[in-house]
Design a protein around this motif. Structure first.
Motif, mmCIF file in Angstrom:
data_model
loop_
_atom_site.group_PDB
_atom_site.id
_atom_site.type_symbol
_atom_site.label_atom_id
_atom_site.label_comp_id
_atom_site.label_asym_id
_atom_site.label_seq_id
_atom_site.Cartn_x
_atom_site.Cartn_y
_atom_site.Cartn_z
ATOM 1 N N LEU B 19 0.821 -1.314 -0.068
ATOM 2 C CA LEU B 19 0.006 -0.034 0.036
ATOM 3 C C LEU B 19 0.836 1.178 0.024
ATOM 4 O O LEU B 19 0.719 2.244 -0.617
ATOM 5 C CB LEU B 19 -1.141 -0.156 1.257
ATOM 6 N N SER B 20 2.076 1.079 0.737
ATOM 7 C CA SER B 20 2.965 2.323 0.722
ATOM 8 C C SER B 20 3.529 2.504 -0.930
ATOM 9 O O SER B 20 3.736 3.457 -1.192
ATOM 10 C CB SER B 20 4.090 2.130 1.782
ATOM 11 N N ALA B 21 3.984 1.462 -1.183
ATOM 12 C CA ALA B 21 4.540 1.348 -2.712
ATOM 13 C C ALA B 21 3.585 1.981 -3.496
ATOM 14 O O ALA B 21 3.840 2.575 -4.527
ATOM 15 C CB ALA B 21 5.028 0.069 -3.105
ATOM 16 N N VAL B 22 2.285 1.656 -3.356
ATOM 17 C CA VAL B 22 1.176 2.115 -4.540
ATOM 18 C C VAL B 22 1.251 3.863 -4.307
ATOM 19 O O VAL B 22 1.120 4.496 -5.182
ATOM 20 C CB VAL B 22 -0.219 1.750 -4.182
ATOM 21 N N THR B 23 1.028 4.038 -3.106
ATOM 22 C CA THR B 23 1.321 5.644 -2.597
ATOM 23 C C THR B 23 2.438 6.387 -3.548
ATOM 24 O O THR B 23 2.452 7.301 -4.303
ATOM 25 C CB THR B 23 1.132 5.972 -1.172
ATOM 26 N N ALA B 24 3.696 5.681 -3.216
ATOM 27 C CA ALA B 24 4.910 6.258 -3.958
ATOM 28 C C ALA B 24 4.778 6.219 -5.400
ATOM 29 O O ALA B 24 4.844 7.274 -6.058
ATOM 30 C CB ALA B 24 6.227 5.251 -3.606
ATOM 31 N N ALA B 25 4.176 5.211 -5.985
ATOM 32 C CA ALA B 25 4.232 4.984 -7.460
ATOM 33 C C ALA B 25 2.966 6.049 -7.836
ATOM 34 O O ALA B 25 3.349 6.478 -9.200
ATOM 35 C CB ALA B 25 3.631 3.526 -7.763
ATOM 36 N N ALA B 26 2.093 6.159 -7.219
ATOM 37 C CA ALA B 26 1.097 7.215 -7.722
ATOM 38 C C ALA B 26 1.537 8.673 -7.861
ATOM 39 O O ALA B 26 0.963 9.313 -8.820
ATOM 40 C CB ALA B 26 -0.229 7.257 -6.682
ATOM 41 N N SER B 27 2.560 8.622 -7.224
ATOM 42 C CA SER B 27 3.180 10.196 -7.421
ATOM 43 C C SER B 27 3.892 10.409 -8.722
ATOM 44 O O SER B 27 4.327 11.414 -9.287
ATOM 45 C CB SER B 27 4.056 10.634 -6.177
ATOM 46 N N LEU B 28 3.985 9.334 -9.159
ATOM 47 C CA LEU B 28 4.789 9.391 -10.657
ATOM 48 C C LEU B 28 4.114 9.094 -11.721
ATOM 49 O O LEU B 28 4.272 9.383 -12.835
ATOM 50 C CB LEU B 28 5.800 7.845 -10.596
#
Ligand SMILES: Cc1cc2nc3c(=O)[nH]c(=O)nc-3n(C[C@H](O)[C@H](O)[C@H](O)COP(=O)(O)OP(=O)(O)OC[C@H]3O[C@@H](n4cnc5c(N)ncnc54)[C@H](O)[C@@H]3O)c2cc1C
Ligand SMILES: Nc1ncnc2c1ncn2[C@@H]1O[C@H](COP(=O)(O)O)[C@@H](O)[C@H]1O
Lengths: 249, 310
Positions: B19-28
């Motif tokens: 879920l944290s990785a999704v948040t990080a990826a969403a900013s890309l």
């Protein structure tokens, strides 16, 4: 089989790194440097495999400045047989290190390459996995136990949930974790003997590897500081404070 | 940008680190997921598709993917990277095992343990056990990142309406096989997502005393249990308890360090905790330099008193 063990010269783990005032990096002038602790574990494991009769020769390799010779001599004093220094003053990123090691592996034909899981300066934790990819070999990362069984090696890995064991076809890559072994100290006679063990000096160009970095460091800064808090005189006072902040009911 | 996020799952459970990785990826940019596994993976993919902000979920179901062996997962990820600009994995032991293998196959220099994303090619990461924070710019056409879970909020598990698309893996590469695992089952919260952590150090003296003193305090607080390297090396606690530079990175609301000196390698794993409490008999122990509340004294007396009074 032959074993290849890459060792990196890094800031000693007891030194507290200081960020340079101009924000370009960490100040390494006049700082104690040592072999990366995980690489000491890798060298130790290789020596134990040789003592058990599984390995026949241990080749250590370092990519770095002329002073990395000292790191290689330490490995030779511990019990490695021969060293290769790929000398460069440039900062070599894990991908380029892995490419150079790929070439060395092709020349040396080791049965296993044992690396540290992580260099404690860049904290990348990549090189072993990248090398495995480039060679098309199996990888046993974060190893706490390594057992060679004929044409395979069984590796117990330290994973987030506990331990996991995998069986890898040889040749293979292993990266070490802290519990694999306790590295020995080199004895004085062995330190003397190491001085006459072979050490070849090469350059990245000898292997035809482009080491131009893919990452540019724009800035290196201090982490945000944590202020020291208060000391309390009793358990009651501690509980009071925890209640005030609201972390406990 | 299109990103491909590696989903971390175990026994049908989608792990919080994803879920944290999704948040990080969403900013890309656009977020696509990769679920690799055996028969249980379809259920994980269904759950993954419901994560807020997720577009497509690529589901690869094959026996060779059962244990996330890097040798089998990496070529699968690489084949999907044709349609993606960035590969993002959580910086868990699974992510750290697989991502560099993907990066090398793509001829990309990975950026490990990202704690902030400043743009499509600019990332922030700790180096030297967190004693320095580097901002780096990548010149690679595609990016490969592992991200530190404690640095990014968790994307909500519900609210998304992604679509699941089946893809075929590269099959068994015949390089490695799974033999077995010793995964400790615990009633306690998981270390990396716990709100409160009680950690014990070398001072505990034995595995028996570690359990005798640390466990009841953790139970009272509903806390997860952690340990220093010294405690793990000495066999007082299992390896998966280790907090630090080379162990787990945690950032709970409350971190209680009991009989831990505060070596830089330990601090690297816990100094982003909201509130740090230290119990140590040495008033000059470095742990007190980062502790919000320090209590100087003998843990064998103080910990039972604290447990009793809570
Ligand atoms: C490559 C490398 C990686 C490492 N990675 C990690 C890592 O990820 N995590 C990690 O934790 N360490 C790591 N370390 C180890 C680290 O350097 C320290 O050795 C370790 O953290 C020390 O553990 P400790 O604080 O429990 O033990 P010690 O340093 O021995 O401290 C014990 C403390 O307990 C106190 N004490 C003793 N008796 C009592 C009592 N009765 N009551 C109260 N207090 C008492 C003492 O005053 C002391 O401060 C790493 C080291 C290396 C070289
Ligand atoms: N410059 C280097 N020379 C020799 N070995 C290296 C070098 N860089 C990395 N390694 C090896 O790769 C491991 C992991 O490093 P890293 O991927 O940088 O964290 C180290 O523990 C070493 O075994």
């Amino acid at each position: 089989m032959k074993l290849l063990v890459p060792v990196k010269r890094v800031i000693d783990y007891n030194v507290k790194p200081r960020v340079k005032a101009d924000g370009t990096g960490v100040d390494l002038a006049n700082v104690k440097m040592s072999m990366n602790p995980f690489d000491e574990i890798a060298v130790e494991e290789a020596i134990r495999l040789k003592e058990k009769g599984v390995a026949t020769e241990i080749v250590v390799v370092s990519i770095g400045p002329a002073k990395a010779q000292e790191t290689l001599r330490t490995a030779l004093a511990m019990g490695a047989d021969r060293a290769i220094l790929v000398q460069t003053d440039d900062n070599v990123e894990p991908l380029a290190v892995a490419k150079i090691l790929t070439k060395i592996a092709a020349e040396e034909q080791p049965g296993m390459v044992i690396l540290g899981k992580q260099a404690i300066d860049d904290d990348s934790n990549q090189t072993g996995q990248m090398l495995a990819a480039l060679l098309g070999w199996a990888q046993g990362t974060f190893a706490s136990k390594v057992e060679v069984e004929g044409e395979a090696v069984s590796v117990t890995r330290e994973v987030d949930g506990g331990l996991e064991t995998v069986r890898l076809k040889l040749p293979a890559i292993v990266t070490t974790d802290l519990r694999l072994n306790e590295p020995r100290y080199a004895s004085l006679p062995n330190i003397m003997k190491a001085k006459s063990k072979p050490l070849a000096t090469k350059s990245p160009a000898d292997y035809g590897v482009d080491i131009a970095p893919r990452l540019t460091t724009l800035q290196v800064r201090e982490p945000s500081k944590r202020e020291a808090g208060v000391k309390v005189g009793s358990v009651d006072e501690l509980i009071d404070r925890l209640r005030t902040v609201g972390v406990i009911g | 940008m299109k990103t491909l996020v590696l989903v971390e799952h175990e026994n049908g459970d989608l792990k919080d680190a994803t879920l944290s990785a999704v948040t990080a990826a969403a900013s890309l940019g656009e977020v696509h997921l990769l679920v690799a596994g055996d028969a249980g993976a379809a259920a994980v993919a269904e759950a993954a598709a419901r994560i807020a902000g997720v577009g497509k979920v690529h589901l690869a179901e094959d026996a060779s993917l059962a244990h996330q062996l890097a040798e089998n997962v990496a070529p699968l990820a690489v084949s999907l990277m044709e349609g993606h600009d960035a590969f993002v994995a959580p910086a868990t032991t699974t992510g750290k095992n697989i991502a560099p293998r993907v990066a090398a196959l793509l001829d990309v220099m990975q950026i490990s343990d990202v704690i902030a994303i400043e743009g499509e090619d600019t990332f922030v990461r700790p180096i030297y056990a967190g004693n320095a924070i580097a901002t780096v710019k990548s010149s690679d056409a595609k990016k490969v990142l592992t991200v530190r879970a404690t640095a990014f909020d968790k994307a909500p598990r519900e609210g998304g309406s992604g679509t699941v698309e089946r893809v075929s893996g590269a099959g068994d590469q015949g390089l490695s096989s799974f033999v077995g695992a010793e995964i400790a089952a615990s009633e306690r919260p998981e270390l990396t997502s716990a709100k409160i952590i009680v950690s014990g150090g070398r001072a505990l003296g034995s595995a028996e005393q570690f359990h005798q003193y640390i466990d009841p305090l953790a139970d009272k607080l509903g806390a997860a249990v952690g340990a220093s390297r010294a405690a793990v090396d000495a066999g007082y606690a299992p390896n998966d308890y280790q907090v630090g530079q080379t162990g787990k990175i945690v950032a709970p609301e409350l971190y209680v360090a009991v009989g831990i000196s505060g070596a830089i390698q330990h601090l690297a794993g816990m100094k982003d905790s909201k509130l740090i409490v230290a119990i140590n008999k040495d008033e000059d122990a470095p742990i007190f330099q980062v502790a919000d509340i320090g209590l100087v004294g003998d843990l064998f007396k103080l910990v039972p008193e604290l447990t009793e009074k809570l």
